[in-house]
Scaffold this active site. Structure first.
Site, PDB file in Angstrom:
ATOM      1  N   GLU A 192      -9.639 -11.356  -4.122  1.00 25.82           N
ATOM      2  CA  GLU A 192      -8.836 -10.297  -4.926  1.00 25.82           C
ATOM      3  C   GLU A 192      -8.000 -11.146  -6.027  1.00 25.82           C
ATOM      4  O   GLU A 192      -7.476 -10.496  -6.898  1.00 25.82           O
ATOM      5  CB  GLU A 192      -7.903  -9.659  -3.700  1.00 25.82           C
ATOM      6  CG  GLU A 192      -8.700  -8.615  -3.130  1.00 25.82           C
ATOM      7  CD  GLU A 192      -7.678  -7.904  -2.363  1.00 25.82           C
ATOM      8  OE1 GLU A 192      -7.910  -6.501  -2.254  1.00 25.82           O
ATOM      9  OE2 GLU A 192      -6.869  -8.317  -1.492  1.00 25.82           O
ATOM     10  N   GLY A 227      -3.028   2.053  10.291  1.00 24.61           N
ATOM     11  CA  GLY A 227      -2.598   1.134   9.415  1.00 24.61           C
ATOM     12  C   GLY A 227      -3.385   0.034   9.394  1.00 24.61           C
ATOM     13  O   GLY A 227      -4.429  -0.096  10.215  1.00 24.61           O
ATOM     14  N   LYS A 229      -5.979  -8.185   1.257  1.00 26.96           N
ATOM     15  CA  LYS A 229      -6.939  -8.578   2.213  1.00 26.96           C
ATOM     16  C   LYS A 229      -6.335  -9.934   2.805  1.00 26.96           C
ATOM     17  O   LYS A 229      -6.341 -10.187   3.899  1.00 26.96           O
ATOM     18  CB  LYS A 229      -8.230  -8.585   1.643  1.00 26.96           C
ATOM     19  CG  LYS A 229      -9.249  -7.630   1.291  1.00 26.96           C
ATOM     20  CD  LYS A 229     -10.423  -7.753   0.649  1.00 26.96           C
ATOM     21  CE  LYS A 229     -11.015  -6.629   0.139  1.00 26.96           C
ATOM     22  NZ  LYS A 229     -11.483  -5.522   1.209  1.00 26.96           N
ATOM     23  N   ASP A 265       1.048  -1.168   0.113  1.00 26.13           N
ATOM     24  CA  ASP A 265       0.070  -0.002   0.131  1.00 26.13           C
ATOM     25  C   ASP A 265       1.027   1.366  -0.066  1.00 26.13           C
ATOM     26  O   ASP A 265       1.374   1.428   1.035  1.00 26.13           O
ATOM     27  CB  ASP A 265      -0.700   0.155   1.350  1.00 26.13           C
ATOM     28  CG  ASP A 265      -2.002  -1.011   1.229  1.00 26.13           C
ATOM     29  OD1 ASP A 265      -2.551  -1.180   0.099  1.00 26.13           O
ATOM     30  OD2 ASP A 265      -2.575  -1.039   2.172  1.00 26.13           O
ATOM     31  N   ARG A 321      -5.960   1.807  16.293  1.00 27.08           N
ATOM     32  CA  ARG A 321      -4.656   2.028  15.852  1.00 27.08           C
ATOM     33  C   ARG A 321      -4.532   2.260  14.259  1.00 27.08           C
ATOM     34  O   ARG A 321      -5.242   1.747  13.720  1.00 27.08           O
ATOM     35  CB  ARG A 321      -3.834   0.774  16.100  1.00 27.08           C
ATOM     36  CG  ARG A 321      -3.716   0.198  17.535  1.00 27.08           C
ATOM     37  CD  ARG A 321      -3.010  -0.986  17.476  1.00 27.08           C
ATOM     38  NE  ARG A 321      -3.153  -1.437  18.891  1.00 27.08           N
ATOM     39  CZ  ARG A 321      -2.816  -2.559  19.619  1.00 27.08           C
ATOM     40  NH1 ARG A 321      -2.410  -3.830  18.639  1.00 27.08           N
ATOM     41  NH2 ARG A 321      -2.573  -3.077  20.838  1.00 27.08           N
ATOM     42  N   ASP A 370     -10.788  -7.254   7.648  1.00 24.24           N
ATOM     43  CA  ASP A 370      -9.647  -8.367   7.772  1.00 24.24           C
ATOM     44  C   ASP A 370      -9.269  -8.807   9.133  1.00 24.24           C
ATOM     45  O   ASP A 370      -8.979  -9.748   9.382  1.00 24.24           O
ATOM     46  CB  ASP A 370      -8.371  -7.571   7.060  1.00 24.24           C
ATOM     47  CG  ASP A 370      -8.701  -7.270   5.603  1.00 24.24           C
ATOM     48  OD1 ASP A 370      -9.539  -7.945   5.078  1.00 24.24           O
ATOM     49  OD2 ASP A 370      -7.889  -6.558   4.881  1.00 24.24           O
ATOM     50  N   SER A 421      -3.459 -11.011   2.785  1.00 31.84           N
ATOM     51  CA  SER A 421      -2.364 -11.154   3.637  1.00 31.84           C
ATOM     52  C   SER A 421      -2.425 -10.239   4.887  1.00 31.84           C
ATOM     53  O   SER A 421      -1.792 -10.743   5.799  1.00 31.84           O
ATOM     54  CB  SER A 421      -1.379 -10.146   2.748  1.00 31.84           C
ATOM     55  OG  SER A 421       0.009 -10.038   3.445  1.00 31.84           O
ATOM     56  N   GLY A 434     -19.762  -2.928  10.407  1.00 32.87           N
ATOM     57  CA  GLY A 434     -19.148  -1.672  10.985  1.00 32.87           C
ATOM     58  C   GLY A 434     -19.275  -1.615  12.546  1.00 32.87           C
ATOM     59  O   GLY A 434     -19.006  -2.667  13.187  1.00 32.87           O
TER      60      GLY A 434
HETATM   61  P1  ATP Z   1     -12.787  -2.531   5.783  1.00 31.39           P
HETATM   62  O1  ATP Z   1     -13.081  -2.774   4.440  1.00 31.39           O
HETATM   63  O2  ATP Z   1     -12.405  -1.368   6.365  1.00 31.39           O
HETATM   64  O3  ATP Z   1     -11.611  -3.569   6.003  1.00 31.39           O
HETATM   65  P2  ATP Z   1     -15.056  -3.843   6.522  1.00 31.39           P
HETATM   66  O4  ATP Z   1     -16.327  -2.832   5.622  1.00 31.39           O
HETATM   67  O5  ATP Z   1     -14.968  -5.253   5.598  1.00 31.39           O
HETATM   68  O6  ATP Z   1     -13.791  -3.009   6.831  1.00 31.39           O
HETATM   69  P3  ATP Z   1     -16.681  -3.607   8.734  1.00 31.39           P
HETATM   70  O7  ATP Z   1     -18.037  -4.185   8.746  1.00 31.39           O
HETATM   71  O8  ATP Z   1     -16.654  -2.152   8.620  1.00 31.39           O
HETATM   72  O9  ATP Z   1     -15.697  -4.424   7.695  1.00 31.39           O
HETATM   73  O10 ATP Z   1     -15.945  -3.870  10.146  1.00 31.39           O
HETATM   74  C1  ATP Z   1     -15.668  -5.074  10.453  1.00 31.39           C
HETATM   75  C2  ATP Z   1     -15.791  -5.413  12.054  1.00 31.39           C
HETATM   76  O11 ATP Z   1     -14.817  -4.542  12.748  1.00 31.39           O
HETATM   77  C3  ATP Z   1     -17.123  -4.969  12.579  1.00 31.39           C
HETATM   78  O12 ATP Z   1     -17.900  -6.137  12.584  1.00 31.39           O
HETATM   79  C4  ATP Z   1     -16.740  -4.934  13.887  1.00 31.39           C
HETATM   80  O13 ATP Z   1     -16.493  -5.942  14.995  1.00 31.39           O
HETATM   81  C5  ATP Z   1     -15.550  -4.067  13.783  1.00 31.39           C
HETATM   82  N1  ATP Z   1     -15.317  -2.580  13.886  1.00 31.39           N
HETATM   83  C6  ATP Z   1     -15.630  -1.760  12.802  1.00 31.39           C
HETATM   84  N2  ATP Z   1     -15.551  -0.485  12.961  1.00 31.39           N
HETATM   85  C7  ATP Z   1     -15.563  -0.574  14.584  1.00 31.39           C
HETATM   86  C8  ATP Z   1     -15.562   0.540  15.265  1.00 31.39           C
HETATM   87  N3  ATP Z   1     -15.791   1.832  15.039  1.00 31.39           N
HETATM   88  N4  ATP Z   1     -15.710  -0.005  16.773  1.00 31.39           N
HETATM   89  C9  ATP Z   1     -15.449  -1.052  17.080  1.00 31.39           C
HETATM   90  N5  ATP Z   1     -15.321  -2.115  16.165  1.00 31.39           N
HETATM   91  C10 ATP Z   1     -15.367  -1.705  14.857  1.00 31.39           C
END
Ligand code: ATP
Length: 306
Positions: free
Chosen positions: A141, A289, A41, A14, A287, A254, A43, A223
């Site tokens: 991917e 990254g 993803k 990235d 965190r 991931d 990785s 999310g």
């Molecule tokens: P990305 O594409 O950014 O890797 P995603 O869209 O595949 O993420 P999300 O559904 O946004 O996946 O998030 C995956 C999991 O991460 C959620 O089910 C939740 O458990 C956790 N998570 C996401 N956002 C938060 C948050 N703001 N606080 C706590 N946990 C979170």
């Protein structure tokens, strides 16, 4: 005896450029920041699962170049066993990420490079690694034929299969029947079922569609709202785990998939593994990254014990 997690996926470096705007064609502008780090993803999921306590084998292809060295260093540090083909005539995958330095909006070009050439014969060569693992994970991917073939190998060897259908690309319907667990986020789930997912009821309806297509369990990540775990006769909303302010949610999915796979491979039941995945992702979002944000087993256990 089967053990650990095998993951088929891609690595990309990235490369993120911060700038006030996208340059126009033919123009050069001065940026305000730059970073390079490990991505892809599959990785990221491999790093997350290994840090979360699983023995992990990562199956992929990289080039013999500087970004390939970054991949190898990443796996050495995370304790991931590499099942990598190193190609002389293809570059390691890379992503150009433009980040607007005031809004944070991004625009991305991903080139899978060597990993874009993963085909059925590469998967055949990894047959033993897949068949000997307790849990197999893949995404979309790399070419879909490779993902399909690997799921077939895992299923016929009695390995627990996890399919993360990301990015939202078309795939053959037979893949559903090869999934013990399908883990889309809400956008991917909406694309696959053909209706928007705004509420938990919508997510449950989507879960029903996935079950009717032949998956064992649908786990839809929502999310900050957590996860919907949808199995035949059992639908459970597991809230997200809050571990402090979320400062970077890139790679949250991931982290969840890696944590979930790690817990399953170490004998957790599916719902317990979902909670472990939520704790893994809950820490990762505090965190910056992607791969470097993945927590260690002791950190996840401390959150689970609260
Ligand atoms: P990305 O594409 O950014 O890797 P995603 O869209 O595949 O993420 P999300 O559904 O946004 O996946 O998030 C995956 C999991 O991460 C959620 O089910 C939740 O458990 C956790 N998570 C996401 N956002 C938060 C948050 N703001 N606080 C706590 N946990 C979170």
């Amino acid at each position: 005896m089967k053990s650990g997690v095998s993951i088929l996926g891609i690595f990309v470096a990235d490369t993120a450029y911060l700038a006030p705007r996208m340059p126009a064609l033919g123009e050069t502008i001065t940026g305000s920041g730059f970073s390079v780090g490990p991505g892809g993803k599959g990785s990221n999921q491999a790093v997350a699962a290994a840090r979360a306590g699983a023995e992990v084998s990562f199956i992929s292809k990289i080039g013999r170049d500087t970004f390939g060295d970054l991949a190898l260093k990443t796996y050495e540090q995370a304790g991931v066993t590499t099942k990598l083909t190193i190609m002389d005539d293809q570059p390691t995958g890379a992503a150009f990420i433009y980040v607007n330095d005031s809004t944070g909006d991004n625009a991305i070009i991903v080139y899978a490079g060597a990993a874009g050439t993963i085909d059925v014969s590469d998967v055949e060569a990894a047959q033993e690694t897949i068949a000997q693992s307790a849990v197999f994970v893949t995404q979309l991917e790399q070419p879909v034929e490779a993902a399909l073939h690997a799921l077939k190998i895992a299923r016929s060897a009695g390995v627990t299969t996890i399919f993360n259908p990301a990015p939202a690309e078309a795939f053959p319907a037979e893949m559903y029947r090869l999934c013990d667990f399908i883990i889309p986020n809400e956008t991917e789930a909406a694309t696959l079922v053909g209706f928007p997912i705004d509420t938990l009821d919508d997510a449950q309806s989507a879960g029903d569609v996935f079950l009717s297509r032949g998956v064992g369990v649908a786990i839809i990540t929502l999310g900050a709202r957590g996860v919907l775990f949808h199995a035949p006769g059992e639908s459970v909303h597991v809230p997200a785990t809050s571990c402090g302010p979320a400062i970077d949610t890139t790679g949250a999915g991931d982290a969840f998939v890696g944590g979930f796979a790690s817990a399953l491979s170490r004998g957790a039941g599916p719902l317990q593994a979902v909670r472990f995945g939520c704790a893994t992702a809950g820490i990762a979002v505090t965190r910056r990254g992607t791969a470097p944000a993945m927590p260690m087993l002791s950190e996840i256990e401390a959150v689970m014990a609260r």
